[in-house]
Write a protein that holds these residues in place. Structure first.
Motif, PDB file in Angstrom:
ATOM      1  N   GLY A 230      62.679  22.419 -10.782  1.00 21.67           N
ATOM      2  CA  GLY A 230      62.523  21.693 -12.027  1.00 21.67           C
ATOM      3  C   GLY A 230      61.406  22.185 -12.915  1.00 21.67           C
ATOM      4  N   ARG A 231      60.929  23.411 -12.642  1.00 16.33           N
ATOM      5  CA  ARG A 231      59.876  24.021 -13.455  1.00 16.33           C
ATOM      6  C   ARG A 231      60.349  25.401 -13.911  1.00 16.33           C
ATOM      7  NH1 ARG A 231      55.222  21.383 -14.941  1.00 16.33           N
ATOM      8  NH2 ARG A 231      53.881  23.154 -14.392  1.00 16.33           N
ATOM      9  N   MET A 232      59.690  25.942 -14.939  1.00 12.81           N
ATOM     10  CA  MET A 232      59.963  27.298 -15.386  1.00 12.81           C
ATOM     11  C   MET A 232      58.859  28.212 -14.870  1.00 12.81           C
ATOM     12  SD  MET A 232      60.163  28.814 -19.259  1.00 12.81           S
ATOM     13  CE  MET A 232      59.440  30.441 -19.599  1.00 12.81           C
ATOM     14  N   ILE A 233      59.263  29.271 -14.181  1.00  7.33           N
ATOM     15  CA  ILE A 233      58.313  30.280 -13.723  1.00  7.33           C
ATOM     16  C   ILE A 233      58.428  31.488 -14.654  1.00  7.33           C
ATOM     17  CG2 ILE A 233      57.514  31.696 -11.807  1.00  7.33           C
ATOM     18  CD1 ILE A 233      57.404  28.638 -11.320  1.00  7.33           C
ATOM     19  N   TYR A 234      57.321  31.850 -15.272  1.00 10.48           N
ATOM     20  CA  TYR A 234      57.264  33.044 -16.119  1.00 10.48           C
ATOM     21  C   TYR A 234      56.453  34.108 -15.380  1.00 10.48           C
ATOM     22  CZ  TYR A 234      55.739  36.305 -19.706  1.00 10.48           C
ATOM     23  OH  TYR A 234      55.470  37.457 -20.414  1.00 10.48           O
ATOM     24  N   GLN A 235      56.962  35.334 -15.377  1.00 12.95           N
ATOM     25  CA  GLN A 235      56.274  36.404 -14.660  1.00 12.95           C
ATOM     26  C   GLN A 235      56.251  37.669 -15.506  1.00 12.95           C
ATOM     27  OE1 GLN A 235      57.978  37.222 -10.826  1.00 12.95           O
ATOM     28  NE2 GLN A 235      56.527  38.852 -10.334  1.00 12.95           N
ATOM     29  N   ASP A 236      55.084  38.303 -15.564  1.00 13.09           N
ATOM     30  CA  ASP A 236      54.984  39.636 -16.166  1.00 13.09           C
ATOM     31  C   ASP A 236      53.969  40.439 -15.357  1.00 13.09           C
ATOM     32  OD1 ASP A 236      52.446  38.818 -16.981  1.00 13.09           O
ATOM     33  OD2 ASP A 236      53.030  38.491 -19.073  1.00 13.09           O
ATOM     34  N   ASN A 237      53.541  41.584 -15.878  1.00 11.46           N
ATOM     35  CA  ASN A 237      52.675  42.456 -15.083  1.00 11.46           C
ATOM     36  C   ASN A 237      51.251  41.914 -14.923  1.00 11.46           C
ATOM     37  OD1 ASN A 237      51.634  42.923 -17.614  1.00 11.46           O
ATOM     38  ND2 ASN A 237      52.423  45.013 -17.787  1.00 11.46           N
ATOM     39  N   THR A 238      50.948  40.769 -15.557  1.00 11.18           N
ATOM     40  CA  THR A 238      49.630  40.155 -15.374  1.00 11.18           C
ATOM     41  C   THR A 238      49.666  39.015 -14.360  1.00 11.18           C
ATOM     42  OG1 THR A 238      49.891  38.537 -17.163  1.00 11.18           O
ATOM     43  CG2 THR A 238      49.037  40.714 -17.755  1.00 11.18           C
ATOM     44  N   GLY A 239      50.875  38.596 -13.946  1.00  9.35           N
ATOM     45  CA  GLY A 239      50.964  37.530 -12.960  1.00  9.35           C
ATOM     46  C   GLY A 239      52.025  36.503 -13.289  1.00  9.35           C
ATOM     47  N   LEU A 240      51.861  35.301 -12.716  1.00  9.50           N
ATOM     48  CA  LEU A 240      52.833  34.213 -12.834  1.00  9.50           C
ATOM     49  C   LEU A 240      52.242  33.048 -13.611  1.00  9.50           C
ATOM     50  CD1 LEU A 240      54.055  33.943  -9.133  1.00  9.50           C
ATOM     51  CD2 LEU A 240      55.468  34.670 -11.044  1.00  9.50           C
ATOM     52  N   MET A 241      53.111  32.295 -14.296  1.00  5.29           N
ATOM     53  CA  MET A 241      52.739  31.002 -14.850  1.00  5.29           C
ATOM     54  C   MET A 241      53.784  29.984 -14.419  1.00  5.29           C
ATOM     55  SD  MET A 241      51.146  31.420 -18.707  1.00  5.29           S
ATOM     56  CE  MET A 241      52.231  32.692 -19.352  1.00  5.29           C
ATOM     57  N   ASP A 242      53.314  28.859 -13.915  1.00 11.18           N
ATOM     58  CA  ASP A 242      54.177  27.753 -13.501  1.00 11.18           C
ATOM     59  C   ASP A 242      54.161  26.738 -14.638  1.00 11.18           C
ATOM     60  OD1 ASP A 242      55.417  25.572 -12.385  1.00 11.18           O
ATOM     61  OD2 ASP A 242      54.239  25.545 -10.559  1.00 11.18           O
ATOM     62  N   LEU A 243      55.305  26.582 -15.338  1.00  7.88           N
ATOM     63  CA  LEU A 243      55.345  25.857 -16.615  1.00  7.88           C
ATOM     64  C   LEU A 243      56.397  24.748 -16.601  1.00  7.88           C
ATOM     65  CD1 LEU A 243      55.384  29.090 -18.786  1.00  7.88           C
ATOM     66  CD2 LEU A 243      53.402  27.573 -18.471  1.00  7.88           C
ATOM     67  N   PRO A 244      56.267  23.777 -17.509  1.00  4.50           N
ATOM     68  CA  PRO A 244      57.359  22.808 -17.674  1.00  4.50           C
ATOM     69  C   PRO A 244      58.605  23.515 -18.187  1.00  4.50           C
ATOM     70  CG  PRO A 244      55.368  22.120 -18.872  1.00  4.50           C
ATOM     71  CD  PRO A 244      55.157  23.536 -18.446  1.00  4.50           C
ATOM     72  N   LEU A 245      59.773  22.935 -17.908  1.00  9.07           N
ATOM     73  CA  LEU A 245      60.995  23.476 -18.501  1.00  9.07           C
ATOM     74  C   LEU A 245      60.921  23.364 -20.014  1.00  9.07           C
ATOM     75  CD1 LEU A 245      63.772  22.050 -16.140  1.00  9.07           C
ATOM     76  CD2 LEU A 245      62.951  24.410 -16.291  1.00  9.07           C
ATOM     77  N   PRO A 246      61.507  24.317 -20.740  1.00 12.64           N
ATOM     78  CA  PRO A 246      61.445  24.268 -22.208  1.00 12.64           C
ATOM     79  C   PRO A 246      62.086  23.005 -22.773  1.00 12.64           C
ATOM     80  CG  PRO A 246      62.208  26.422 -21.459  1.00 12.64           C
ATOM     81  CD  PRO A 246      62.171  25.534 -20.259  1.00 12.64           C
ATOM     82  N   GLY A 247      61.529  22.542 -23.874  1.00 11.67           N
ATOM     83  CA  GLY A 247      62.066  21.368 -24.550  1.00 11.67           C
ATOM     84  C   GLY A 247      63.399  21.620 -25.225  1.00 11.67           C
TER      85      GLY A 247
END
Length: 442
Positions: free
Chosen positions: A235-252
């Protein structure tokens, strides 16, 4: 009565062609007469694509504003009023341009053009550059109107980043009848040695055209699925790039496709050189707004005509690619409760209605097809009903959205759960609906 700005624009529509005539010569001449305002802008995030570019614009704006930046935003087309195309950056969030400010800018640009051959879209794009150069801001988000290479926005010599969102068949008479040709046109916004972000692409051929263009122009580039990505987990959005991960709310913004659109925007603003703290990214995911893109209509004059308890959604997506992502978004709603789905659809004659409707085969119980009041290019509603039949759907033509809602209400079996109603197929129709409902974009 039309506002001052609307009167100025209507006057121009009477003098100049309303459609597209893809070329940069006329707007370059006009901008030179105006003192080249496009060369005096804050860093520009330039966004092209067939589907998703509006969402990328909305996410980029939300990200920048959540981090405290002021942002000018240009989008097209508008839904209800011309003013929506110009959002001027301000502390605490940008505002749609005021009528007097827009009227004066349109008048000045028209006078500078001095009656020479030009399209209204080119004049209005020049107005964008005048407004954005004369009001301070930290960033500009610039949405391409049509294509890329010869679009009137493509006079920016060094964008902070060029963003290419998903590409599919659309506007074939202007851009070509193969996705590779369309990709080549949209890749025209890629400038030598300027950074590029390539959003999620269905077609490998498209991805290769974009990568090859970036490499040929010696541009640093990042590609969705290769250099950055996003996915849903618990139920969360995981964003990943070459700097690491972000654990985020799902987009509105509703729909699984919005995870990829959000990821492209995150990558774009970072690539453009803006620092966005993770708490600002979290805020942006939930605060983002984009009218007529899976927009839930909660109240208003049209809502009051529907079956009591109906769930009403509005989306201006208008091609087979958009139909697929909208249908997928609706399918996620089906997981929550079993409401029968009805479509109220209007489309213009440059689109593929059968391809659009096929996305809803097996999902929609019935389609009401309607004319589009605000466009002379609408597909006759009886012909549109035939297209829905060809796609395997039950359909009938009716005179208006209001008419469809009343017919559905008056025939509804109250023992059944209230329906889910999707109004869509055209941004023109979406604009008419928001106007008639009394809920225009703010």
């Amino acid at each position: 009565m039309p506002s001052r700005a609307e009167q100025e624009i209507e006057r121009l529509l009477g003098l100049h062609p309303k459609g597209f005539d893809l070329s940069l010569g006329r707007i370059t001449r006009l901008l030179d007469t105006l003192g080249n305002p496009h060369l005096r802008l804050p860093p520009v995030i330039h966004v092209a694509g067939t589907n998703g570019k509006g969402s990328a614009v909305a996410f980029s704006r939300a990200l920048l504003e959540a981090a405290g930046y002021t942002v000018h935003v240009h989008t097209s087309p508008h839904l209800v009023r011309w003013h929506e195309r110009y959002r001027l950056g301000a502390p605490g969030g940008g505002k749609i341009v005021g009528d007097d400010v827009l009227a004066e800018a349109v008048k000045r640009v028209a006078e500078a053009n001095a009656g020479q051959a030009i399209t209204v879209f080119e004049i209005l794009t020049a107005v964008t550059f005048v407004l954005f150069s004369e009001h301070p801001a930290d960033a500009v988000i610039l949405e391409v109107g049509l294509g890329g290479r010869f679009d009137a926005t493509n006079v920016i010599p060094e964008p902070a980043v060029s963003v290419i969102m998903p590409i599919s068949l659309d506007h074939q008479p202007y851009l070509g009848d193969r996705v590779e040709l369309i990709a080549a046109e949209k890749a025209g916004i890629i400038k030598s040695r300027c950074p590029v972000v390539i959003g999620a692409q269905e077609e490998e051929a498209v991805r290769m055209v974009l990568i090859e263009t970036a490499e040929r122009r010696d541009c640093p580039y990042s590609v969705y699925g290769q250099d950055f990505l996003s996915f849903e987990e618990r139920g969360r959005m995981i964003y990943q790039d070459n700097t690491g991960l972000m654990d985020l709310p799902l987009p509105g913004l509703l729909g699984r496709h919005q995870l990829a659109n959000a990821a492209a925007a995150i990558q774009a603003v970072k690539t453009a050189g803006f620092t966005i703290p993770e708490h600002a990214v979290e805020t942006a995911m939930t605060s983002v707004e984009w009218p007529a893109r899976m927009q839930r209509l909660i109240k208003g004059k049209l809502v009051d005509l529907a079956v009591p308890g109906s769930e009403i959604w509005l989306d201006g997506g208008h091609n087979p690619g958009a139909g697929m992502v909208i249908a997928e978004a609706v399918a996620t709603l089906e997981d929550r409760n079993q409401r029968p789905l009805f479509l109220i659809t209007g489309m213009i004659n440059t689109k593929d209605p059968v391809g659009y409707f096929q996305a809803f085969t097996g999902m929609a119980r019935h389609v009401y097809t309607v004319p589009i009041r605000s466009s002379g290019a609408g597909i006759p509603h009886d012909e549109l009903a035939i297209a829905a039949h060809e796609a395997g759907l039950s359909a009938e033509p009716v005179h208006s959205v209001e008419n469809a809602l009343k017919i559905l209400r008056d025939s509804w079996d109250k023992s059944e759960a209230a329906p889910r109603i999707l109004i869509g197929g055209s941004l023109y129709l979406a604009g008419d609906v928001l106007a008639d409902n009394g809920t225009p974009p703010q």
